[in-house]
Design a protein around this motif. Structure first.
Motif, PDB file in Angstrom:
ATOM      1  N   ARG A 141       5.166  30.417  18.527  1.00 16.40           N
ATOM      2  CA  ARG A 141       6.125  30.796  17.492  1.00 16.40           C
ATOM      3  C   ARG A 141       7.419  29.997  17.555  1.00 16.40           C
ATOM      4  NH1 ARG A 141       4.050  36.394  17.891  1.00 16.40           N
ATOM      5  NH2 ARG A 141       5.603  36.900  19.461  1.00 16.40           N
TER       6      ARG A 141
ATOM      7  N   GLN B 226      13.995  25.319  18.339  1.00 21.78           N
ATOM      8  CA  GLN B 226      13.701  25.789  19.686  1.00 21.78           C
ATOM      9  C   GLN B 226      12.919  24.749  20.483  1.00 21.78           C
ATOM     10  OE1 GLN B 226      11.737  29.311  18.269  1.00 21.78           O
ATOM     11  NE2 GLN B 226      13.409  30.649  18.930  1.00 21.78           N
TER      12      GLN B 226
ATOM     13  N   ASN C 246      10.201  24.623   7.475  1.00 22.07           N
ATOM     14  CA  ASN C 246       8.895  25.251   7.313  1.00 22.07           C
ATOM     15  C   ASN C 246       8.057  25.224   8.582  1.00 22.07           C
ATOM     16  OD1 ASN C 246       9.288  26.024   4.651  1.00 22.07           O
ATOM     17  ND2 ASN C 246       8.492  24.109   3.827  1.00 22.07           N
ATOM     18  N   GLY C 247       8.634  24.733   9.689  1.00 22.46           N
ATOM     19  CA  GLY C 247       7.960  24.840  10.973  1.00 22.46           C
ATOM     20  C   GLY C 247       7.089  23.672  11.364  1.00 22.46           C
TER      21      GLY C 247
ATOM     22  N   THR D  44      10.233  27.447  16.788  1.00 24.08           N
ATOM     23  CA  THR D  44      10.669  26.672  15.634  1.00 24.08           C
ATOM     24  C   THR D  44      10.988  25.247  16.086  1.00 24.08           C
ATOM     25  OG1 THR D  44      13.012  27.162  15.971  1.00 24.08           O
ATOM     26  CG2 THR D  44      11.725  28.757  14.678  1.00 24.08           C
TER      27      THR D  44
ATOM     28  N   ASP E 283       1.268  21.377  12.545  1.00 25.45           N
ATOM     29  CA  ASP E 283       2.301  21.810  13.491  1.00 25.45           C
ATOM     30  C   ASP E 283       3.171  20.643  13.936  1.00 25.45           C
ATOM     31  OD1 ASP E 283       1.364  24.629  13.813  1.00 25.45           O
ATOM     32  OD2 ASP E 283      -0.420  23.618  14.568  1.00 25.45           O
TER      33      ASP E 283
ATOM     34  N   TYR F  57      11.322  20.673   8.678  1.00 27.82           N
ATOM     35  CA  TYR F  57      12.101  21.373   9.704  1.00 27.82           C
ATOM     36  C   TYR F  57      12.176  22.867   9.419  1.00 27.82           C
ATOM     37  CZ  TYR F  57      16.126  22.377  12.736  1.00 27.82           C
ATOM     38  OH  TYR F  57      16.961  22.898  13.692  1.00 27.82           O
TER      39      TYR F  57
END
Length: 284
Positions: free
Chosen positions: A247, A252, A158-159, A249, A131, A156
């Protein structure tokens, strides 16, 4: 003439689709005070001392190995080669005490390392879908820039959030210069919970990094300074936010860091002027 087929999953336009076809659901299942629980943080550095009381549990440790047969990432129990990674891990643990901590060693003794090894370790961490990746390192070697840039963009989209340290001196180094990472420098304030937004990037955020107490080899702590130690503060903060809003991103998450920065304030309306609708400029 052959026509290239776009990669699966790429969206080039919304022809034939409507806003109802792309809903974005807000995460209302927040867990205030989760302290990083459920978030996987990877420290790409010099390794992490597994037995350090400030760091606590290290969920996995890996090392980038390079020899005549090639370069690879392998599990390791060798710990930290110079103390730098343990220092970063301890700061992450302080800010996000319940996160998972993972380590990829790319530095050797006396902080030695190569851009090739750094790139391989970062690539492996990104493709493991951690993460948050704390990278308190950079390279000045221009031959690695293109691959690093592509890798930062891959993370970026792909999270995976790469939190990257700015160089301590005004030189060009990477990947902190890329907009797809969260770039961090240090401030000199005494408040260990204070982070600031920089209105004049490329460094985006400032965090505690001057004369801070950090974990070190042999179960010790020392006081030291540098952008390296501001970076894991932001990485830990990212973990803490993600544990409450899983959740989010990277886009965000950057917005959340911006909105929570101590120097970001809402302007007050001037005396005698209304901000209400209908009081703006009139057009005839």
């Amino acid at each position: 003439m052959s026509t290239a087929t776009p990669q699966t999953g790429l969206t080039w336009s919304l022809r034939g689709r409507s806003p109802e076809d792309i809903p974005v659901l807000l995460d209302h299942a927040a867990a205030p005070g989760a302290g990083g629980r459920g978030v996987r943080v990877c420290v790409v550095d010099s390794g992490v001392d597994r037995d350090h009381p400030v760091v606590g549990r290290v969920d996995s440790s890996w090392v980038v190995e390079k020899d005549d047969t090639g370069i690879r990432v392998a599990p390791t129990d060798t710990g930290d080669s110079c103390g730098h990674g343990t220092a970063c891990a301890g700061i992450v643990r302080r800010v996000a005490p319940h996160c998972e901590l993972h380590s990829v060693r790319v530095l050797g003794e006396r902080f030695s390392g190569t851009g090739e090894v750094l790139l391989e370790g970062l690539r492996w961490a990104v493709r493991q879908r951690y993460d948050v990746v704390n990278l308190s390192l950079s390279t000045t070697r221009m031959r690695f820039v293109e691959e690093l840039h592509a890798l930062a963009d891959e993370a970026y989209f792909n999270g995976t959030v790469i939190v990257a340290s700015a160089h301590n001196t005004p030189v060009e180094s990477f990947p902190w210069r890329f907009a797809s990472v969260v770039s961090v420098g240090s401030h000199q304030e005494d408040d260990l919970d204070l982070h600031l937004y920089n209105p004049s990037p490329p460094v985006e955020f400032f965090a505690p990094g001057q004369n801070v107490e950090v974990a070190w080899l042999g179960g010790r702590t020392i006081r030291t300074s540098g952008n390296s130690f501001a970076t894991p503060f932001i990485a830990g903060l990212c973990a803490r936010i993600l544990s409450e809003q899983p959740r989010m991103t990277p886009f965000q998450l950057k917005s959340a860091l911006y909105l929570s920065a101590a120097n970001v304030r809402s302007p007050r309306p001037a005396a005698g002027r209304s901000m209400a609708a209908g009081h703006g400029p009139q057009h005839q």
